[in-house]
Write a protein that holds these residues in place. Structure first.
Motif, PDB file in Angstrom:
ATOM      1  N   ALA A 147      31.066  58.348  38.923  1.00  0.00           N
ATOM      2  CA  ALA A 147      30.299  59.983  38.782  1.00  0.00           C
ATOM      3  C   ALA A 147      29.912  60.429  40.013  1.00  0.00           C
ATOM      4  CB  ALA A 147      28.870  59.165  38.144  1.00  0.00           C
ATOM      5  N   TYR A 148      30.058  61.566  40.149  1.00  0.00           N
ATOM      6  CA  TYR A 148      30.032  62.361  41.409  1.00  0.00           C
ATOM      7  C   TYR A 148      29.151  63.497  41.065  1.00  0.00           C
ATOM      8  CZ  TYR A 148      31.934  65.659  44.826  1.00  0.00           C
ATOM      9  OH  TYR A 148      31.790  66.525  45.974  1.00  0.00           O
ATOM     10  N   ILE A 149      28.186  63.895  42.242  1.00  0.00           N
ATOM     11  CA  ILE A 149      27.318  65.026  42.009  1.00  0.00           C
ATOM     12  C   ILE A 149      27.673  65.815  43.326  1.00  0.00           C
ATOM     13  CG2 ILE A 149      25.037  65.970  42.190  1.00  0.00           C
ATOM     14  CD1 ILE A 149      25.607  64.041  39.744  1.00  0.00           C
ATOM     15  N   ASP A 150      28.235  66.869  43.115  1.00  0.00           N
ATOM     16  CA  ASP A 150      28.498  67.830  44.408  1.00  0.00           C
ATOM     17  C   ASP A 150      27.150  68.755  44.268  1.00  0.00           C
ATOM     18  OD1 ASP A 150      29.498  69.806  45.992  1.00  0.00           O
ATOM     19  OD2 ASP A 150      31.038  70.525  44.619  1.00  0.00           O
ATOM     20  N   ASN A 151      26.551  68.241  45.331  1.00  0.00           N
ATOM     21  CA  ASN A 151      25.217  68.855  45.697  1.00  0.00           C
ATOM     22  C   ASN A 151      25.412  69.998  46.774  1.00  0.00           C
ATOM     23  OD1 ASN A 151      25.605  67.176  47.641  1.00  0.00           O
ATOM     24  ND2 ASN A 151      23.712  65.936  47.489  1.00  0.00           N
ATOM     25  N   GLY A 152      26.512  70.117  47.200  1.00  0.00           N
ATOM     26  CA  GLY A 152      26.711  71.241  48.361  1.00  0.00           C
ATOM     27  C   GLY A 152      26.764  70.772  49.573  1.00  0.00           C
ATOM     28  N   THR A 153      26.490  69.426  49.895  1.00  0.00           N
ATOM     29  CA  THR A 153      26.189  69.071  51.087  1.00  0.00           C
ATOM     30  C   THR A 153      27.404  68.196  51.671  1.00  0.00           C
ATOM     31  OG1 THR A 153      24.965  67.010  50.717  1.00  0.00           O
ATOM     32  CG2 THR A 153      23.665  68.956  50.739  1.00  0.00           C
ATOM     33  N   GLU A 154      27.471  67.760  52.883  1.00  0.00           N
ATOM     34  CA  GLU A 154      28.240  66.674  53.375  1.00  0.00           C
ATOM     35  C   GLU A 154      27.869  65.239  53.007  1.00  0.00           C
ATOM     36  OE1 GLU A 154      27.932  67.616  57.775  1.00  0.00           O
ATOM     37  OE2 GLU A 154      29.336  68.468  57.518  1.00  0.00           O
ATOM     38  N   ARG A 155      26.696  65.188  52.013  1.00  0.00           N
ATOM     39  CA  ARG A 155      26.113  63.647  51.930  1.00  0.00           C
ATOM     40  C   ARG A 155      26.066  63.698  50.390  1.00  0.00           C
ATOM     41  NH1 ARG A 155      25.090  64.848  56.783  1.00  0.00           N
ATOM     42  NH2 ARG A 155      25.285  63.199  58.522  1.00  0.00           N
ATOM     43  N   MET A 156      27.201  63.570  49.571  1.00  0.00           N
ATOM     44  CA  MET A 156      27.016  63.881  48.175  1.00  0.00           C
ATOM     45  C   MET A 156      26.935  62.122  47.374  1.00  0.00           C
ATOM     46  SD  MET A 156      30.290  63.637  49.507  1.00  0.00           S
ATOM     47  CE  MET A 156      31.553  62.910  49.449  1.00  0.00           C
ATOM     48  N   PRO A 157      26.208  62.079  46.370  1.00  0.00           N
ATOM     49  CA  PRO A 157      25.940  61.068  45.764  1.00  0.00           C
ATOM     50  C   PRO A 157      27.047  60.732  44.782  1.00  0.00           C
ATOM     51  CG  PRO A 157      24.391  62.581  44.821  1.00  0.00           C
ATOM     52  CD  PRO A 157      25.175  63.155  45.873  1.00  0.00           C
ATOM     53  N   TYR A 158      27.670  59.626  44.714  1.00  0.00           N
ATOM     54  CA  TYR A 158      28.605  59.029  43.800  1.00  0.00           C
ATOM     55  C   TYR A 158      28.642  57.655  43.611  1.00  0.00           C
ATOM     56  CZ  TYR A 158      31.751  58.053  47.660  1.00  0.00           C
ATOM     57  OH  TYR A 158      32.356  57.375  48.865  1.00  0.00           O
ATOM     58  N   TYR A 159      29.168  57.085  42.688  1.00  0.00           N
ATOM     59  CA  TYR A 159      29.375  55.635  42.422  1.00  0.00           C
ATOM     60  C   TYR A 159      30.918  55.503  41.793  1.00  0.00           C
ATOM     61  CZ  TYR A 159      28.141  55.396  37.500  1.00  0.00           C
ATOM     62  OH  TYR A 159      27.752  55.611  36.148  1.00  0.00           O
ATOM     63  N   ILE A 160      31.415  54.384  42.105  1.00  0.00           N
ATOM     64  CA  ILE A 160      32.705  53.829  41.365  1.00  0.00           C
ATOM     65  C   ILE A 160      32.442  52.551  40.893  1.00  0.00           C
ATOM     66  CG2 ILE A 160      34.995  53.508  41.678  1.00  0.00           C
ATOM     67  CD1 ILE A 160      34.809  55.588  44.171  1.00  0.00           C
ATOM     68  N   TRP A 161      32.515  52.153  39.826  1.00  0.00           N
ATOM     69  CA  TRP A 161      32.206  50.829  39.127  1.00  0.00           C
ATOM     70  C   TRP A 161      33.316  50.171  38.986  1.00  0.00           C
ATOM     71  CZ3 TRP A 161      33.841  47.961  35.158  1.00  0.00           C
ATOM     72  CH2 TRP A 161      33.178  46.987  34.840  1.00  0.00           C
ATOM     73  N   THR A 162      33.629  49.043  39.668  1.00  0.00           N
ATOM     74  CA  THR A 162      34.714  47.917  39.439  1.00  0.00           C
ATOM     75  C   THR A 162      34.080  46.819  38.638  1.00  0.00           C
ATOM     76  OG1 THR A 162      34.624  46.864  41.447  1.00  0.00           O
ATOM     77  CG2 THR A 162      35.491  49.103  41.589  1.00  0.00           C
ATOM     78  N   PRO A 163      35.002  45.957  38.187  1.00  0.00           N
ATOM     79  CA  PRO A 163      34.655  44.573  37.721  1.00  0.00           C
ATOM     80  C   PRO A 163      33.769  43.703  38.693  1.00  0.00           C
ATOM     81  CG  PRO A 163      36.750  45.032  37.019  1.00  0.00           C
ATOM     82  CD  PRO A 163      36.527  46.106  38.139  1.00  0.00           C
ATOM     83  N   TYR A 221      32.141  44.727  41.737  1.00  0.00           N
ATOM     84  CA  TYR A 221      31.126  45.594  42.612  1.00  0.00           C
ATOM     85  C   TYR A 221      30.992  46.894  42.392  1.00  0.00           C
ATOM     86  CZ  TYR A 221      35.072  46.463  45.684  1.00  0.00           C
ATOM     87  OH  TYR A 221      36.240  46.961  46.202  1.00  0.00           O
ATOM     88  N   THR A 222      30.052  47.508  42.951  1.00  0.00           N
ATOM     89  CA  THR A 222      29.929  48.987  42.523  1.00  0.00           C
ATOM     90  C   THR A 222      29.797  49.593  43.891  1.00  0.00           C
ATOM     91  OG1 THR A 222      28.752  48.763  40.422  1.00  0.00           O
ATOM     92  CG2 THR A 222      28.519  50.999  41.543  1.00  0.00           C
ATOM     93  N   VAL A 223      31.052  50.687  44.034  1.00  0.00           N
ATOM     94  CA  VAL A 223      30.611  51.431  45.434  1.00  0.00           C
ATOM     95  C   VAL A 223      29.988  52.576  45.171  1.00  0.00           C
ATOM     96  CG1 VAL A 223      32.317  52.835  46.939  1.00  0.00           C
ATOM     97  CG2 VAL A 223      33.138  50.620  46.051  1.00  0.00           C
ATOM     98  N   ILE A 224      29.112  52.700  46.147  1.00  0.00           N
ATOM     99  CA  ILE A 224      27.974  53.887  46.262  1.00  0.00           C
ATOM    100  C   ILE A 224      28.316  54.724  47.522  1.00  0.00           C
ATOM    101  CG2 ILE A 224      26.319  52.680  44.705  1.00  0.00           C
ATOM    102  CD1 ILE A 224      24.298  52.328  47.056  1.00  0.00           C
ATOM    103  N   GLY A 225      28.042  55.802  47.495  1.00  0.00           N
ATOM    104  CA  GLY A 225      28.135  56.690  48.564  1.00  0.00           C
ATOM    105  C   GLY A 225      27.300  57.940  48.490  1.00  0.00           C
ATOM    106  N   GLY A 226      27.759  59.069  49.188  1.00  0.00           N
ATOM    107  CA  GLY A 226      28.591  58.514  50.459  1.00  0.00           C
ATOM    108  C   GLY A 226      28.601  59.961  51.422  1.00  0.00           C
ATOM    109  N   THR A 227      29.432  59.868  52.348  1.00  0.00           N
ATOM    110  CA  THR A 227      29.241  61.250  53.175  1.00  0.00           C
ATOM    111  C   THR A 227      30.911  61.618  53.297  1.00  0.00           C
ATOM    112  OG1 THR A 227      29.984  59.528  54.882  1.00  0.00           O
ATOM    113  CG2 THR A 227      27.678  60.136  54.817  1.00  0.00           C
ATOM    114  N   LYS A 228      30.837  63.092  53.846  1.00  0.00           N
ATOM    115  CA  LYS A 228      32.127  63.699  53.897  1.00  0.00           C
ATOM    116  C   LYS A 228      31.882  64.536  55.048  1.00  0.00           C
ATOM    117  CE  LYS A 228      33.313  67.187  51.555  1.00  0.00           C
ATOM    118  NZ  LYS A 228      34.008  68.083  50.369  1.00  0.00           N
ATOM    119  N   LEU A 229      31.940  63.849  56.096  1.00  0.00           N
ATOM    120  CA  LEU A 229      31.598  64.632  57.624  1.00  0.00           C
ATOM    121  C   LEU A 229      32.872  64.899  58.166  1.00  0.00           C
ATOM    122  CD1 LEU A 229      28.915  62.228  58.772  1.00  0.00           C
ATOM    123  CD2 LEU A 229      28.513  64.315  57.560  1.00  0.00           C
ATOM    124  N   ILE A 230      33.474  66.204  57.732  1.00  0.00           N
ATOM    125  CA  ILE A 230      34.854  66.572  58.254  1.00  0.00           C
ATOM    126  C   ILE A 230      34.810  66.812  59.844  1.00  0.00           C
ATOM    127  CG2 ILE A 230      36.464  68.419  58.206  1.00  0.00           C
ATOM    128  CD1 ILE A 230      35.660  68.846  55.354  1.00  0.00           C
TER     129      ILE A 230
END
Length: 169
Positions: free
Chosen positions: A45-61, A63-72
């Motif tokens: 799941a990914y939420i494009d909130n229009g910022t450099e710090r957008m919430p998302y998660y990626i589930w794997t068997p 663990y779950t990765v949660i994030g994150g940042t996109k600081l270009i």
């Protein structure tokens, strides 16, 4: 190396800029956490909130990765407490079923993704020692690599097949 191959697929990430002379490649700083799993109902799941710090998660068997940042353009490799707090706050707000709490965090990491104004997904023809050679470029996905990888890989394979058919290799 070119003597052995007619087609090379270039998926080199941050090194693509140096390898191809592409000045538009810049690092994009990403900070994420790996947390113990709580729900396998959703895989991504990914939420494009229009910022450099957008919430998302990626589930794997495992663990779950949660994030994150996109600081270009940011090259700070240290974990930021501010980003840490914002990631947890965003995940609690948008994905409450993940039940993100401090004692479930396994690891927190910072990495750098290849960013450019648009993904480079195209073929390039060159002549090497009098022979026709091709490069299929597939890089510059920035923070969207996990989401776009399957589609761009499919297009890259189609480009390779097209080259093979056209050139009768």
């Amino acid at each position: 190396m070119w003597d052995e191959y007619d087609i090379i697929v270039n998926c080199t990430g941050l090194s693509a800029g140096q390898l191809t002379g592409d000045p538009s490649i810049v690092p994009s700083r990403g900070q994420v956490m790996r947390v113990d799993n709580s729900s396998g109902k959703h895989t991504f799941a990914y939420i494009d909130n229009g910022t450099e710090r957008m919430p998302y998660y990626i589930w794997t068997p495992d663990y779950t990765v949660i994030g994150g940042t996109k600081l270009i353009g940011c090259t700070d490799s240290q974990v930021s407490q501010n980003d840490h707090d914002l990631i947890i706050e965003n995940c609690r707000k948008y994905f409450p079923w993940l039940n993100v709490v401090e004692d479930r965090i396994r690891e927190e990491v910072v990495g750098f993704r290849p960013s450019r104004p648009a993904i480079r997904l195209e073929e390039e023809h060159i002549c090497y020692k009098g022979a026709n050679k091709w490069i299929v470029h597939n890089y510059g996905h920035c923070a969207h690599g996990i989401a776009y990888s399957w589609g761009s890989a499919h297009v890259a394979v189609e480009l390779v097949i097209d080259i093979l058919q056209r050139s009768k290799l």
